[in-house]
Motif scaffolding. Structure first.
Motif, PDB file in Angstrom:
ATOM      1  N   PHE A 135      75.799  68.864  79.777  1.00 38.26           N
ATOM      2  CA  PHE A 135      74.746  68.151  80.504  1.00 38.26           C
ATOM      3  C   PHE A 135      73.717  69.112  81.084  1.00 38.26           C
ATOM      4  O   PHE A 135      72.601  68.709  81.425  1.00 38.26           O
ATOM      5  CB  PHE A 135      75.354  67.267  81.600  1.00 38.26           C
ATOM      6  N   ALA A 136      74.048  70.404  81.190  1.00 37.61           N
ATOM      7  CA  ALA A 136      73.077  71.385  81.676  1.00 37.61           C
ATOM      8  C   ALA A 136      71.907  71.525  80.708  1.00 37.61           C
ATOM      9  O   ALA A 136      70.792  71.887  81.115  1.00 37.61           O
ATOM     10  CB  ALA A 136      73.752  72.738  81.882  1.00 37.61           C
ATOM     11  N   ASP A 137      72.132  71.225  79.418  1.00 38.26           N
ATOM     12  CA  ASP A 137      71.020  71.227  78.460  1.00 38.26           C
ATOM     13  C   ASP A 137      69.948  70.247  78.888  1.00 38.26           C
ATOM     14  O   ASP A 137      68.745  70.501  78.740  1.00 38.26           O
ATOM     15  CB  ASP A 137      71.531  70.835  77.059  1.00 38.26           C
ATOM     16  N   VAL A 138      70.358  69.110  79.417  1.00 42.12           N
ATOM     17  CA  VAL A 138      69.424  68.073  79.836  1.00 42.12           C
ATOM     18  C   VAL A 138      68.792  68.431  81.173  1.00 42.12           C
ATOM     19  O   VAL A 138      67.568  68.324  81.347  1.00 42.12           O
ATOM     20  CB  VAL A 138      70.134  66.711  79.928  1.00 42.12           C
ATOM     21  N   ALA A 139      69.623  68.848  82.128  1.00 38.21           N
ATOM     22  CA  ALA A 139      69.123  69.162  83.464  1.00 38.21           C
ATOM     23  C   ALA A 139      68.106  70.299  83.435  1.00 38.21           C
ATOM     24  O   ALA A 139      67.232  70.380  84.298  1.00 38.21           O
ATOM     25  CB  ALA A 139      70.284  69.520  84.388  1.00 38.21           C
ATOM     26  N   GLU A 147      68.432  79.472  86.514  1.00 35.75           N
ATOM     27  CA  GLU A 147      68.808  78.887  87.797  1.00 35.75           C
ATOM     28  C   GLU A 147      69.583  77.584  87.626  1.00 35.75           C
ATOM     29  O   GLU A 147      70.643  77.387  88.230  1.00 35.75           O
ATOM     30  CB  GLU A 147      67.553  78.632  88.655  1.00 35.75           C
ATOM     31  N   ILE A 148      69.065  76.678  86.796  1.00 35.53           N
ATOM     32  CA  ILE A 148      69.675  75.357  86.654  1.00 35.53           C
ATOM     33  C   ILE A 148      71.015  75.429  85.929  1.00 35.53           C
ATOM     34  O   ILE A 148      71.983  74.753  86.307  1.00 35.53           O
ATOM     35  CB  ILE A 148      68.717  74.397  85.925  1.00 35.53           C
ATOM     36  N   ARG A 149      71.094  76.246  84.900  1.00 38.78           N
ATOM     37  CA  ARG A 149      72.376  76.360  84.182  1.00 38.78           C
ATOM     38  C   ARG A 149      73.441  77.009  85.063  1.00 38.78           C
ATOM     39  O   ARG A 149      74.621  76.656  84.973  1.00 38.78           O
ATOM     40  CB  ARG A 149      72.180  77.157  82.888  1.00 38.78           C
ATOM     41  N   THR A 150      73.038  77.947  85.902  1.00 41.13           N
ATOM     42  CA  THR A 150      74.003  78.550  86.823  1.00 41.13           C
ATOM     43  C   THR A 150      74.537  77.515  87.798  1.00 41.13           C
ATOM     44  O   THR A 150      75.752  77.422  88.036  1.00 41.13           O
ATOM     45  CB  THR A 150      73.355  79.708  87.593  1.00 41.13           C
ATOM     46  N   LEU A 151      73.637  76.713  88.377  1.00 42.86           N
ATOM     47  CA  LEU A 151      74.054  75.641  89.282  1.00 42.86           C
ATOM     48  C   LEU A 151      74.956  74.644  88.572  1.00 42.86           C
ATOM     49  O   LEU A 151      76.023  74.269  89.087  1.00 42.86           O
ATOM     50  CB  LEU A 151      72.817  74.927  89.842  1.00 42.86           C
ATOM     51  N   SER A 152      74.550  74.186  87.391  1.00 40.88           N
ATOM     52  CA  SER A 152      75.326  73.193  86.654  1.00 40.88           C
ATOM     53  C   SER A 152      76.695  73.725  86.263  1.00 40.88           C
ATOM     54  O   SER A 152      77.707  73.017  86.358  1.00 40.88           O
ATOM     55  CB  SER A 152      74.557  72.754  85.397  1.00 40.88           C
ATOM     56  N   ALA A 153      76.736  74.975  85.823  1.00 43.81           N
ATOM     57  CA  ALA A 153      78.012  75.564  85.424  1.00 43.81           C
ATOM     58  C   ALA A 153      78.945  75.707  86.624  1.00 43.81           C
ATOM     59  O   ALA A 153      80.148  75.431  86.521  1.00 43.81           O
ATOM     60  CB  ALA A 153      77.784  76.923  84.763  1.00 43.81           C
ATOM     61  N   CYS A 154      78.397  76.143  87.757  1.00 41.17           N
ATOM     62  CA  CYS A 154      79.237  76.282  88.960  1.00 41.17           C
ATOM     63  C   CYS A 154      79.771  74.929  89.410  1.00 41.17           C
ATOM     64  O   CYS A 154      80.948  74.791  89.756  1.00 41.17           O
ATOM     65  CB  CYS A 154      78.431  76.932  90.081  1.00 41.17           C
ATOM     66  N   VAL A 449      70.976  65.988  90.207  1.00 42.40           N
ATOM     67  CA  VAL A 449      70.119  66.860  89.397  1.00 42.40           C
ATOM     68  C   VAL A 449      69.916  66.267  88.006  1.00 42.40           C
ATOM     69  O   VAL A 449      68.797  66.249  87.470  1.00 42.40           O
ATOM     70  CB  VAL A 449      70.733  68.272  89.309  1.00 42.40           C
ATOM     71  N   LEU A 450      70.983  65.759  87.407  1.00 43.10           N
ATOM     72  CA  LEU A 450      70.888  65.172  86.066  1.00 43.10           C
ATOM     73  C   LEU A 450      70.000  63.937  86.069  1.00 43.10           C
ATOM     74  O   LEU A 450      69.107  63.794  85.222  1.00 43.10           O
ATOM     75  CB  LEU A 450      72.292  64.821  85.565  1.00 43.10           C
ATOM     76  N   GLY A 545      66.593  67.342  70.699  1.00 43.01           N
ATOM     77  CA  GLY A 545      68.021  67.085  70.810  1.00 43.01           C
ATOM     78  C   GLY A 545      68.851  68.047  69.986  1.00 43.01           C
ATOM     79  O   GLY A 545      70.014  68.275  70.263  1.00 43.01           O
ATOM     80  N   ALA A 546      68.258  68.608  68.933  1.00 40.14           N
ATOM     81  CA  ALA A 546      69.029  69.524  68.116  1.00 40.14           C
ATOM     82  C   ALA A 546      68.982  70.946  68.617  1.00 40.14           C
ATOM     83  O   ALA A 546      69.827  71.759  68.293  1.00 40.14           O
ATOM     84  CB  ALA A 546      68.503  69.478  66.676  1.00 40.14           C
ATOM     85  N   SER A 547      67.984  71.259  69.418  1.00 43.87           N
ATOM     86  CA  SER A 547      67.823  72.651  69.826  1.00 43.87           C
ATOM     87  C   SER A 547      68.140  72.926  71.268  1.00 43.87           C
ATOM     88  O   SER A 547      68.321  74.057  71.663  1.00 43.87           O
ATOM     89  CB  SER A 547      66.389  73.103  69.544  1.00 43.87           C
ATOM     90  N   GLY A 548      68.187  71.866  72.092  1.00 41.50           N
ATOM     91  CA  GLY A 548      68.591  72.089  73.470  1.00 41.50           C
ATOM     92  C   GLY A 548      67.480  71.930  74.464  1.00 41.50           C
ATOM     93  O   GLY A 548      67.184  70.841  74.875  1.00 41.50           O
TER      94      GLY A 548
END
Length: 552
Positions: A135-139, A147-154, A449-450, A545-548
């Motif tokens: 879901f971090a791909d979308v957020a 920044e966003i992927r770090t937050l989402s992953a945590c 966030v999502l 959607g195919a690339s992120g």
């Protein structure tokens, strides 16, 4: 009373908390070996390992490993989502709540179910169109990646960690009670099996394990419900009338509201379970396994149908247990208490309607549900580390697929070891708060966030980061200061935060923080992020959607 409500409802929807509650009081005792249960359990394990071997031959890329290559149909995915959702405690916990409190069990099972399709219908289509593996791909599709992927992953890892502890403790207690194995042996066994499923089979194996488990659980619950209804000539009036006669509470079991005396805690828990579901990483990952948004919508439709049908069955099973179990001395100890506590009412009912063979089947299926859920959780945690942190943050999107998958597999082993260790360490601890905390964090960090990244044009990276972290920290701090940890675990006389669950307040903090720090962000980067809002972005960018996501 509210603690009983909170524990029962949280368990019924997401975890093995009902079983873990027995562990808290030290009431779980090893029982004699159930040969039928062991045989069926071994058969299930052999079948799922064969599926894992089959799936391993088809995992040729990261898309295969993380999302089953997008080849899962809407029907299959709906059944797999239902398998994720229908945990052992959903089966044992809801039926136990009906067994002890009657009508309230239906209110809370169906009540929380209602929020599930509403929330997922809001995000399923856009999640599939804009995402790739997590879901971090979308957020992060129009916000800054790091920044966003770090937050989402945590946020994902914290949710997975708390969820895994509850599942592992519940698995150990279930095996200890039903199979007679030592608790530590049971924990190690679950950890090894979940690692095997994820390491070699990836999402394809995990999906089919969940599908098989869902089919077996629905079949077993259907048979039990039919046998209960047969005993009363398929007349619900007779079922309820006979239950009233033998239940200690009498007619009170047909009256709603008997479990609530703290509306704020109940409302907070309801928010956590309703909105937290749409922020659970292992549920959101399932929408990337289908080919397009149409199949994603079908997944929600089928999953809602299966889950709703299942909860109706557990309601019948709970009342059936009142009739056939509570009045049978064979299922009670010397003091007259139900063997294994109320949480084992459904298991005893299986013995009453189908004998030792069906008891073995239900016991094996109950354990199989835990294996399926922990496999999904482990894969979600591993993908957060490998895809979000390693490939997107550390390697800036330049990681080779084989390196990303290798990191995912190393993370899987690490998560397996951590789950085993934590499961052993928390054997005697009160882990009831962990499920509520997992849902509260998902509702307070992941979900806002999502959702706003999809629907609010003015969202900026600064707003998402500050608000998301505020929601996460607030949820954790309020839970620590609440009655469960501050009083029961840390031993203080009174809690600083007086309510059981924090979602009501932590969600407000998260949304308010995201809103305020976004609308006050007038930077050039913020204006560029607003220009990439979903409708305009989709029209101008094909193949997202195919690339992120967008690069920054």
């Amino acid at each position: 009373m509210i603690r009983r409500l909170a524990a029962a409802t949280a368990l019924a929807l997401a975890s093995t908390l009902a079983l873990a509650a027995d562990a808290l009081a030290g009431t779980v005792q090893k029982q004699p070996l159930n040969v039928a249960a062991i045989a069926m359990f071994v058969g299930f394990v052999c079948l799922t390992l064969a599926i894992t071997y089959w799936a391993s031959k088809r995992n040729r890329s990261a898309a295969d490993y993380y999302a089953a290559g997008g080849r899962i149909t809407g029907f299959q995915n709906g059944l797999a989502i239902a398998g994720d959702y229908m945990s052992a405690a959903s089966f044992l916990g809801i039926s136990a709540l009906v067994f002890s409190s009657g009508y309230d069990g239906l209110i809370y099972s169906i009540g929380f179910l209602v929020g599930w399709p509403i929330i997922l219908f809001l995000i399923a289509e856009r999640l599939r169109n804009l995402g790739k593996y997590t879901f971090a791909d979308v957020a992060s599709y129009r916000l800054k990646q790091t920044e966003i992927r770090t937050l989402s992953a945590c946020g994902s890892l914290v949710v997975v960690a708390f969820y895994l502890i509850a599942q592992m403790v519940g698995a150990g207690k279930l095996i200890q009670l039903l199979f007679g194995l030592d608790y530590t042996v049971a924990i190690v066994l679950v950890g090894i099996l979940m690692c095997l499923y994820v390491l070699f089979g990836g999402m394809l194996a995990t999906t089919w394990v969940q599908i098989i488990k869902a089919v077996l659980l629905l079949a077993g619950a259907t048979f039990m419900a039919l046998m209960v209804m047969k005993s009363v000539n398929f007349d619900f009036n007779t079922l309820f009338a006979e239950a009233i006669k033998v239940h200690p509470k009498g007619e009170a079991i047909m009256s709603p509201g008997g479990l609530v005396n703290d509306p704020i805690s109940a409302f907070s828990l309801g928010l956590a379970l309703m909105f937290g579901t749409a922020g659970l990483p292992h549920i959101l990952m399932r929408f990337f396994t289908v080919s397009d948004a149409k199949q994603a919508r079908k997944s929600v439709l089928y999953a809602t149908g299966f889950i709703g049908y299942f909860y109706i069955l557990t309601f019948i099973i709970g009342f059936g247990a009142i009739l056939l179990v509570s009045t049978n001395p064979a299922f009670k100890d010397a003091t007259g208490a139900l063997l294994g506590g109320n949480n084992m009412a459904a298991v005893h009912l299986a013995n009453a309607v189908g004998g030792s063979v069906f008891l073995g089947f239900i016991s094996a299926v109950a354990f199989a549900t835990i294996l399926a859920v922990v496999a999904g959780l482990t894969l979600a945690g591993a993908s957060a580390v490998s895809h979000d942190l390693y490939a997107s943050v550390i390697k800036k999107g330049k990681a080779a697929e084989k390196d990303e998958i290798r990191v995912s597999k190393v993370t899987t082993v690490a998560l397996g070891v951590v789950a085993i260790v934590l499961g052993i360490l928390f054997e005697k601890q009160n882990i009831a708060f962990m499920v509520g905390l997992a849902f509260s964090i998902a509702a307070s960090c992941n979900f806002p966030v999502l959702l706003l990244s999809m629907y609010w044009k003015r969202l900026t990276t600064r707003g998402a980061m500050v608000g998301g972290w505020m929601g996460l920290v607030t949820a954790v701090v309020l839970m620590v200061l609440g009655p469960t940890i501050w009083v029961q675990i840390l031993g203080h006389e009174k809690p600083i935060y007086p309510y059981e669950y924090p979602a009501l307040f932590s969600m407000i903090v998260a949304f308010a923080g995201i809103w305020f720090f976004s609308i006050t962000d007038n930077s050039t980067a913020a204006e560029g992020e607003r220009a990439l809002f979903y409708p305009q972005f989709v029209r101008s960018q094909t193949g997202l959607g195919a690339s992120g996501a967008v690069s920054h």
